[in-house]
Design a protein around this motif. Structure first.
Motif, PDB file in Angstrom:
ATOM      1  N   GLN A  58      33.002  15.244 -34.181  1.00 36.75           N
ATOM      2  CA  GLN A  58      34.065  14.780 -33.301  1.00 36.75           C
ATOM      3  C   GLN A  58      33.711  13.426 -32.688  1.00 36.75           C
ATOM      4  O   GLN A  58      34.577  12.546 -32.553  1.00 36.75           O
ATOM      5  N   ARG A  59      32.454  13.253 -32.334  1.00 33.83           N
ATOM      6  CA  ARG A  59      32.014  11.980 -31.742  1.00 33.83           C
ATOM      7  C   ARG A  59      32.242  10.822 -32.714  1.00 33.83           C
ATOM      8  O   ARG A  59      32.677   9.737 -32.324  1.00 33.83           O
ATOM      9  N   SER A  75      37.104  25.212 -28.161  1.00 32.24           N
ATOM     10  CA  SER A  75      35.982  26.018 -27.676  1.00 32.24           C
ATOM     11  C   SER A  75      36.503  27.236 -26.927  1.00 32.24           C
ATOM     12  O   SER A  75      37.512  27.156 -26.222  1.00 32.24           O
ATOM     13  N   SER A  92      26.526  22.177 -32.704  1.00 27.80           N
ATOM     14  CA  SER A  92      26.352  20.800 -32.250  1.00 27.80           C
ATOM     15  C   SER A  92      26.801  19.810 -33.318  1.00 27.80           C
ATOM     16  O   SER A  92      27.245  18.701 -33.006  1.00 27.80           O
ATOM     17  N   THR A 112      38.502  18.271 -25.429  1.00 26.19           N
ATOM     18  CA  THR A 112      39.144  19.428 -26.050  1.00 26.19           C
ATOM     19  C   THR A 112      40.379  19.800 -25.239  1.00 26.19           C
ATOM     20  O   THR A 112      40.382  19.644 -24.007  1.00 26.19           O
ATOM     21  N   ASN A 118      34.282  12.619 -26.196  1.00 31.50           N
ATOM     22  CA  ASN A 118      34.955  13.764 -26.798  1.00 31.50           C
ATOM     23  C   ASN A 118      35.811  14.473 -25.757  1.00 31.50           C
ATOM     24  O   ASN A 118      35.549  14.382 -24.550  1.00 31.50           O
ATOM     25  N   SER A 148      30.386  27.984 -32.185  1.00 37.04           N
ATOM     26  CA  SER A 148      30.112  26.593 -31.827  1.00 37.04           C
ATOM     27  C   SER A 148      28.879  26.050 -32.534  1.00 37.04           C
ATOM     28  O   SER A 148      27.908  26.765 -32.783  1.00 37.04           O
ATOM     29  N   VAL A 177      33.204  23.346 -30.817  1.00 40.20           N
ATOM     30  CA  VAL A 177      32.126  22.488 -30.329  1.00 40.20           C
ATOM     31  C   VAL A 177      31.258  23.245 -29.332  1.00 40.20           C
ATOM     32  O   VAL A 177      31.653  24.294 -28.812  1.00 40.20           O
ATOM     33  N   ASP A 178      30.076  22.698 -29.049  1.00 43.81           N
ATOM     34  CA  ASP A 178      29.103  23.422 -28.224  1.00 43.81           C
ATOM     35  C   ASP A 178      28.948  22.884 -26.808  1.00 43.81           C
ATOM     36  O   ASP A 178      28.201  23.458 -26.010  1.00 43.81           O
ATOM     37  N   TYR A 179      29.641  21.811 -26.444  1.00 40.24           N
ATOM     38  CA  TYR A 179      29.360  21.193 -25.142  1.00 40.24           C
ATOM     39  C   TYR A 179      30.009  21.901 -23.958  1.00 40.24           C
ATOM     40  O   TYR A 179      29.845  21.491 -22.817  1.00 40.24           O
ATOM     41  N   PHE A 211      39.522  20.426 -32.604  1.00 40.80           N
ATOM     42  CA  PHE A 211      38.226  20.600 -31.929  1.00 40.80           C
ATOM     43  C   PHE A 211      38.484  21.404 -30.657  1.00 40.80           C
ATOM     44  O   PHE A 211      39.241  20.978 -29.781  1.00 40.80           O
ATOM     45  N   ALA A 218      30.371  18.910 -32.740  1.00 35.99           N
ATOM     46  CA  ALA A 218      30.531  17.954 -31.646  1.00 35.99           C
ATOM     47  C   ALA A 218      30.166  16.544 -32.112  1.00 35.99           C
ATOM     48  O   ALA A 218      30.810  15.567 -31.725  1.00 35.99           O
TER      49      ALA A 218
END
Length: 267
Positions: A109-110, A57, A103, A123, A121, A101, A88-90, A55, A106
């Motif tokens: 991953q959560r 970004s 959501s 990275t 989460n 990315s 992921v997008d966060y 995971f 993410a």
């Protein structure tokens, strides 16, 4: 005297019945143990797999080293390792929107971190076979995990065939050996690599090469050992770019029990 004999006969009959029932119970118990052993023998009988889910970004300054390690690991253990990179997008809020990315990744991953009882989460994070995790830039932990899991037999065996593209969709057939109750099949379209010039965020003014990028994912509950599936190729994939199909089998606790990969021929 007759009464005493009758009582003795009744007692003797009871003893015989008890002995018979005990023998029958022992036989049933032995049969149950045998069946249990047979079932245990069926599990963990197929070739080992090592699925690495990173995971990451483009907006995370700690991630490029993990991206490079994943690519290096894939090249070193090409036959043993299935390398996957989920963006992921966060981190997008910092100023750079990672084009890969989602959501959904993410959220994926959560769910892993709920399983691992992590508070949140992070990275770069690597998850191995859905069973354990560590910081994705740790070469030592990566090597240790690979050495461990490449010795463990898998519950299932999976093969794909008849892989072809029709009207922008990737169609394929699959065949699975081993128990499938309570399991899902997860199909992934994986982009081999792409280079991106990052203009903003923590990695601004850097040129990043991302490899093994998951650009599409589809999960379906397994109800048959042999079947067919379709997954759409997303627009982000250019016609000249190399892609692969990676298909996984996983249980409801996200443990991965089989994997198969195949490069997709594009005309």
């Amino acid at each position: 005297m007759l009464k005493k004999v009758s009582v003795a006969l009744i007692v003797l009959s009871g003893i015989c019945a008890l002995a018979f029932n005990t023998a029958l119970e022992n036989e049933n118990t032995a049969e149950n143990i045998k069946e249990g052993n047979d079932e245990a023998t069926e599990l963990g009988m197929y070739e080992p797999i090592v699925v690495l889910e990173l995971f990451t970004s483009q907006g995370c300054s700690s991630c490029p080293s993990a991206d490079l390690l994943l690519e290096k690991t894939k090249k070193q253990f090409d036959k043993e390792v299935y390398a996957l990179s989920y963006h992921v997008d966060y981190w997008n809020y910092i100023g750079w929107k990672d084009p890969f990315s989602k959501s959904a990744y993410a959220e994926k991953q959560r769910k892993y971190n709920i399983k691992f009882r992590n508070r949140s989460n992070y990275t770069p994070q690597v998850v191995v076979n859905g069973k354990e995790h560590f910081v994705g830039s740790s070469a030592g932990k990566m090597s240790s995990a690979i050495n461990t899991y490449k010795k463990e037999k898998s519950e299932n065996q999976l093969v794909t065939k008849e892989v072809h593209i029709v009207d922008g969709n990737l169609n394929y057939q699959y065949a699975i050996k081993g128990p499938i109750k309570g399991k899902n099949i997860r199909a992934l379209i994986v982009l081999d690599q792409r280079t991106t010039s990052v203009k903003r965020g923590e990695n601004r003014n850097r040129t990043l090469k991302n490899s093994n990028v998951v650009v599409a994912e589809k999960t379906v509950t397994l109800d048959v050992e042999d079947g067919s599936m379709t997954i759409a190729i997303p627009e982000i994939v250019n016609p000249t770019e190399k892609i692969s199909l990676i298909v996984l089998v996983e249980n409801n606790d996200y443990d991965i029990t089989a994997a198969h990969k195949q490069q997709v021929e594009r005309t």
